[in-house]
Design a protein around this motif. Structure first.
Motif, PDB file in Angstrom:
ATOM      1  N   ALA A  14      10.079  72.468  79.328  1.00 56.01           N
ATOM      2  CA  ALA A  14      10.876  72.955  78.194  1.00 56.01           C
ATOM      3  C   ALA A  14      11.545  74.283  78.536  1.00 56.01           C
ATOM      4  O   ALA A  14      12.710  74.514  78.185  1.00 56.01           O
ATOM      5  N   THR A  15      10.837  75.153  79.245  1.00 56.89           N
ATOM      6  CA  THR A  15      11.408  76.442  79.644  1.00 56.89           C
ATOM      7  C   THR A  15      12.584  76.239  80.600  1.00 56.89           C
ATOM      8  O   THR A  15      13.624  76.898  80.465  1.00 56.89           O
ATOM      9  N   LEU A  16      12.420  75.331  81.552  1.00 54.68           N
ATOM     10  CA  LEU A  16      13.501  75.063  82.499  1.00 54.68           C
ATOM     11  C   LEU A  16      14.704  74.437  81.801  1.00 54.68           C
ATOM     12  O   LEU A  16      15.863  74.772  82.116  1.00 54.68           O
ATOM     13  N   GLU A  17      14.452  73.553  80.864  1.00 60.09           N
ATOM     14  CA  GLU A  17      15.548  72.929  80.113  1.00 60.09           C
ATOM     15  C   GLU A  17      16.283  73.979  79.276  1.00 60.09           C
ATOM     16  O   GLU A  17      17.514  73.985  79.208  1.00 60.09           O
ATOM     17  N   THR A  18      15.519  74.887  78.667  1.00 64.25           N
ATOM     18  CA  THR A  18      16.135  75.951  77.872  1.00 64.25           C
ATOM     19  C   THR A  18      16.970  76.862  78.754  1.00 64.25           C
ATOM     20  O   THR A  18      18.051  77.317  78.361  1.00 64.25           O
ATOM     21  N   ARG A  19      16.493  77.130  79.967  1.00 63.42           N
ATOM     22  CA  ARG A  19      17.260  77.968  80.895  1.00 63.42           C
ATOM     23  C   ARG A  19      18.591  77.319  81.253  1.00 63.42           C
ATOM     24  O   ARG A  19      19.613  77.982  81.351  1.00 63.42           O
ATOM     25  N   LYS A  20      18.572  75.992  81.418  1.00 58.37           N
ATOM     26  CA  LYS A  20      19.812  75.286  81.722  1.00 58.37           C
ATOM     27  C   LYS A  20      20.807  75.407  80.578  1.00 58.37           C
ATOM     28  O   LYS A  20      22.006  75.570  80.793  1.00 58.37           O
ATOM     29  N   GLU A  21      20.281  75.344  79.341  1.00 51.57           N
ATOM     30  CA  GLU A  21      21.150  75.417  78.169  1.00 51.57           C
ATOM     31  C   GLU A  21      21.681  76.823  77.927  1.00 51.57           C
ATOM     32  O   GLU A  21      22.844  77.003  77.574  1.00 51.57           O
ATOM     33  N   LEU A  22      20.819  77.825  78.108  1.00 45.11           N
ATOM     34  CA  LEU A  22      21.211  79.194  77.786  1.00 45.11           C
ATOM     35  C   LEU A  22      21.888  79.920  78.943  1.00 45.11           C
ATOM     36  O   LEU A  22      22.584  80.902  78.730  1.00 45.11           O
ATOM     37  N   GLY A  23      21.615  79.480  80.155  1.00 43.16           N
ATOM     38  CA  GLY A  23      22.234  80.125  81.304  1.00 43.16           C
ATOM     39  C   GLY A  23      21.318  81.165  81.938  1.00 43.16           C
ATOM     40  O   GLY A  23      20.264  81.522  81.404  1.00 43.16           O
TER      41      GLY A  23
END
Length: 146
Positions: A14-23
């Motif tokens: 989830a953290t990695l996915e959020t990083r992809k979304e937020l930059g």
């Protein structure tokens, strides 16, 4: 522990996915938040283990024995056992040389039988300093005690 590993993997995904979304500009905050979760879980696990060890020690004392360094029923901690074995092997070298010079093969066999015997007795916890002290004594009045 497997359930916690699964939760940790889900949190990481989830953290990695959020990083992809937020930059990448939010990467430091996301990593800090994930590491905080890991830290809380680690603290909880350590606290659980410390409480369990304290409870086991209290039970050993309540039963009339003394807690052993290696935990309940142990014959000492790893360092104590390893140290004893290491010292006995270091001392085995000159003992072997003396035995071979004076008594040849039979002397070598006797010296190594003694070394193995001392280590076996140590591993079994038979030495007096390894026995539990402070056990209650049976009453002398003849009544059934146990």
């Amino acid at each position: 522990m497997m359930a916690r590993d699964h939760e940790l993997k889900k949190d990481l995904a989830a953290t990695l996915e959020t990083r992809k979304e937020l930059g990448p500009e939010y990467e430091a905050e996301l990593v800090d938040a994930f590491l905080e979760k890991v830290d809380r879980r680690l603290d909880a696990e350590i606290e659980r283990r410390v409480r369990r060890q304290a409870a086991e020690t209290q039970m050993a004392v309540a039963r009339g024995g003394r807690p052993r360094p290696g935990g309940p029923g142990g014959t000492g901690g790893f360092g104590e056992r390893f140290g004893f074995a290491a010292v006995s092997l270091v001392l085995a070298v000159p003992l072997s040389a003396i035995a071979v010079v004076n008594a040849h093969l039979p002397g070598l066999l006797v010296s190594w039988a003694g070394i193995v015997g001392v280590n076996a007795v140590n591993a079994a916890g038979v030495f007096p300093w390894q026995r539990a002290q402070g056990k209650p004594q049976k009453p002398d009045d003849g009544s059934a005690w146990e």
